[in-house]
Design an enzyme around this catalytic site. Structure first.
Site, PDB file in Angstrom:
ATOM      1  N   GLY A 157     -26.191  22.452 -16.888  1.00 39.12           N
ATOM      2  CA  GLY A 157     -26.987  21.240 -17.130  1.00 39.12           C
ATOM      3  C   GLY A 157     -26.377  20.093 -16.328  1.00 39.12           C
ATOM      4  O   GLY A 157     -25.741  20.318 -15.295  1.00 39.12           O
ATOM      5  N   ARG A 158     -26.538  18.875 -16.846  1.00 41.69           N
ATOM      6  CA  ARG A 158     -26.037  17.702 -16.100  1.00 41.69           C
ATOM      7  C   ARG A 158     -24.534  17.775 -15.877  1.00 41.69           C
ATOM      8  O   ARG A 158     -24.055  17.523 -14.776  1.00 41.69           O
ATOM      9  CB  ARG A 158     -26.337  16.413 -16.870  1.00 41.69           C
ATOM     10  CG  ARG A 158     -27.798  16.067 -16.963  1.00 41.69           C
ATOM     11  CD  ARG A 158     -27.943  14.729 -17.674  1.00 41.69           C
ATOM     12  NE  ARG A 158     -29.302  14.510 -18.093  1.00 41.69           N
ATOM     13  CZ  ARG A 158     -29.809  14.976 -19.230  1.00 41.69           C
ATOM     14  NH1 ARG A 158     -29.048  15.676 -20.062  1.00 41.69           N
ATOM     15  NH2 ARG A 158     -31.066  14.749 -19.554  1.00 41.69           N
ATOM     16  N   ILE A 159     -23.780  18.114 -16.927  1.00 42.33           N
ATOM     17  CA  ILE A 159     -22.316  18.128 -16.790  1.00 42.33           C
ATOM     18  C   ILE A 159     -21.877  19.314 -15.938  1.00 42.33           C
ATOM     19  O   ILE A 159     -21.045  19.167 -15.034  1.00 42.33           O
ATOM     20  CB  ILE A 159     -21.641  18.134 -18.181  1.00 42.33           C
ATOM     21  CG1 ILE A 159     -21.999  16.854 -18.940  1.00 42.33           C
ATOM     22  CG2 ILE A 159     -20.116  18.270 -18.044  1.00 42.33           C
ATOM     23  CD1 ILE A 159     -21.522  16.796 -20.384  1.00 42.33           C
ATOM     24  N   THR A 237     -14.749  21.973 -22.425  1.00 44.02           N
ATOM     25  CA  THR A 237     -14.970  20.537 -22.662  1.00 44.02           C
ATOM     26  C   THR A 237     -16.334  20.338 -23.333  1.00 44.02           C
ATOM     27  O   THR A 237     -16.880  19.233 -23.306  1.00 44.02           O
ATOM     28  CB  THR A 237     -14.916  19.727 -21.343  1.00 44.02           C
ATOM     29  OG1 THR A 237     -15.894  20.249 -20.437  1.00 44.02           O
ATOM     30  CG2 THR A 237     -13.558  19.784 -20.692  1.00 44.02           C
ATOM     31  N   ARG A 239     -17.955  22.047 -26.849  1.00 44.01           N
ATOM     32  CA  ARG A 239     -17.727  21.888 -28.282  1.00 44.01           C
ATOM     33  C   ARG A 239     -16.849  23.034 -28.748  1.00 44.01           C
ATOM     34  O   ARG A 239     -16.999  24.172 -28.271  1.00 44.01           O
ATOM     35  CB  ARG A 239     -19.045  21.928 -29.066  1.00 44.01           C
ATOM     36  CG  ARG A 239     -19.878  20.658 -29.013  1.00 44.01           C
ATOM     37  CD  ARG A 239     -19.230  19.509 -29.784  1.00 44.01           C
ATOM     38  NE  ARG A 239     -20.082  18.335 -29.827  1.00 44.01           N
ATOM     39  CZ  ARG A 239     -20.068  17.351 -28.919  1.00 44.01           C
ATOM     40  NH1 ARG A 239     -19.225  17.390 -27.907  1.00 44.01           N
ATOM     41  NH2 ARG A 239     -20.883  16.309 -29.044  1.00 44.01           N
ATOM     42  N   GLU A 268     -11.970  19.079 -35.709  1.00 42.54           N
ATOM     43  CA  GLU A 268     -11.410  17.902 -35.035  1.00 42.54           C
ATOM     44  C   GLU A 268     -11.223  16.818 -36.090  1.00 42.54           C
ATOM     45  O   GLU A 268     -12.159  16.579 -36.848  1.00 42.54           O
ATOM     46  CB  GLU A 268     -12.355  17.418 -33.933  1.00 42.54           C
ATOM     47  CG  GLU A 268     -12.418  18.404 -32.779  1.00 42.54           C
ATOM     48  CD  GLU A 268     -13.256  17.924 -31.602  1.00 42.54           C
ATOM     49  OE1 GLU A 268     -13.724  16.772 -31.623  1.00 42.54           O
ATOM     50  OE2 GLU A 268     -13.439  18.709 -30.667  1.00 42.54           O
ATOM     51  N   HIS A 287     -10.302  15.546 -27.382  1.00 40.01           N
ATOM     52  CA  HIS A 287     -11.724  15.225 -27.160  1.00 40.01           C
ATOM     53  C   HIS A 287     -11.891  13.890 -26.416  1.00 40.01           C
ATOM     54  O   HIS A 287     -12.488  12.942 -26.925  1.00 40.01           O
ATOM     55  CB  HIS A 287     -12.499  15.201 -28.493  1.00 40.01           C
ATOM     56  CG  HIS A 287     -13.974  15.435 -28.308  1.00 40.01           C
ATOM     57  ND1 HIS A 287     -14.761  16.091 -29.232  1.00 40.01           N
ATOM     58  CD2 HIS A 287     -14.818  15.099 -27.295  1.00 40.01           C
ATOM     59  CE1 HIS A 287     -16.015  16.137 -28.802  1.00 40.01           C
ATOM     60  NE2 HIS A 287     -16.070  15.529 -27.621  1.00 40.01           N
TER      61      HIS A 287
END
Ligand code: DGY
Length: 327
Positions: A157-159, A237, A239, A268, A287
């Site tokens: 996707g974008r990342i 990076t 989840r 977390e 995170h």
């Protein structure tokens, strides 16, 4: 009537200024940590707008406690896995999020994690501080190259795309696995689409960039880890829940894979005595993928844009459940 808004944490100042200037009755959770769920239930009751972070659980009981006047939920994050989207959609509540503005910051951090993990930055730095820096030695703190390696991106996707663009400078062979093929990435980035098993079996670095959904829960489980090369490095990076963390601890302990670079965990915050944090072949960060100053300000501004649009009954500029409309 002035709409009531509850914001679950102080935001960066430029966004706070806009909220204070808006025609809303503002209630901001003042503490550094998130409001406990029981407090959120009480504090958000009766609001028209709720601005959340990924640390807030937004589920059907909370929506019921807030009441039918709720017009919008706006989350300062791209991921919305803490929010029951179906429950929001069923109640006609649009959910805002912040896609795009954090892709570059997360991609930068991902490349940093790849290099830091492979080249053992934290292990070497800890040894140095502890007085374990002996004479320069030919094989001291050596690790594999990112340069010239095979990198498998799970979720283009974008990342994932932003990571793939950066990797062009590292002369890597680029593989990807995604729900849909991305012909433009294949053409412009020489990324080759492969099945997940093939990606796991052939990559030197496996980097996770998929959203966390029921389908991606424990996508990287014991079986998936067993497919990876013993020299491979896992980077997460996305989840924590995308990886079966217990299986990962075993794989790292037994040398089934070489190392892991992790920015996300379950839970977390991860307790400091967690087995993952005892392993020398884990590079762990709390995170901070999107934690550049400019990015966090942009995310907060986008969250305010979505909130104000929802309060005014306009379509949200960035809606995670767009079919709900912004009525
Ligand atoms: C997100 O936005 O989902 C990140 O995990 C935090 O920036």
């Amino acid at each position: 009537m002035v709409p009531k808004v509850f914001v679950t944490r102080r935001l960066p100042e430029p966004a706070m200024e806009r909220l204070r200037a808006a025609d809303v009755a503002l209630d901001i959770w003042p503490e550094a940590g998130p409001p406990p769920y029981e407090v959120l239930l009480q504090r958000a009751a009766g609001v028209h707008g709720l601005l959340t972070l990924l640390t807030d659980r937004v589920d059907a009981p909370l929506l019921d406690a807030i009441g039918p006047q709720l017009r919008v939920i706006s989350q300062m994050a791209v991921g919305v896995d803490n929010i029951d989207l179906d429950a929001c959609t069923a109640r006609g509540i649009p959910v805002g999020h912040t896609p795009g503005v954090l892709s570059d910051a997360v991609a930068d951090l991902t490349i940093g994690l790849m290099i830091a993990t492979a080249r053992r930055f934290f292990e070497a730095a800890a040894d140095m501080r502890a007085g374990r820096w002996g004479a320069w030695s030919p094989m001291g703190w050596v690790g594999p190259d990112l340069y010239g390696s095979t990198v498998g991106i799970v979720g283009l996707g974008r990342i994932g795309m932003a990571v793939a663009r950066r990797l062009q400078g590292f002369g890597v062979t680029l593989l990807y696995h995604n729900r849909h093929r991305r012909p433009e990435a294949e053409a412009t980035l020489a990324a080759r689409y492969v099945s997940l098993p093939e990606l796991l079996e052939t990559s030197d670095f496996v980097s996770l960039h998929c959203p966390y959904t029921p389908e991606t829960h424990h996508l990287i489980d014991a079986q998936a880890l067993a497919r990876m090369k013993p020299t491979a490095i896992l980077i997460n990076t996305a989840r924590g829940g995308v990886v079966d963390q217990d299986a990962l601890v075993d794989a790292l302990r037994t040398g089934q894979i070489r190392a892991a670079g992790l920015d996300v965990f379950t839970p977390e915050p991860l307790p400091p005595d967690h087995p993952l944090l005892q392993l020398p072949n884990v590079t762990a960060l709390p995170h901070i993928g999107s934690a550049s100053i400019a990015t966090r300000i942009r995310m907060a501004q986008m969250a305010v844009d979505n909130l104000l649009a929802g309060l005014e009954g306009r379509p949200l500029p960035h809606c995670a459940n767009p079919h709900v409309g912004a009525s």
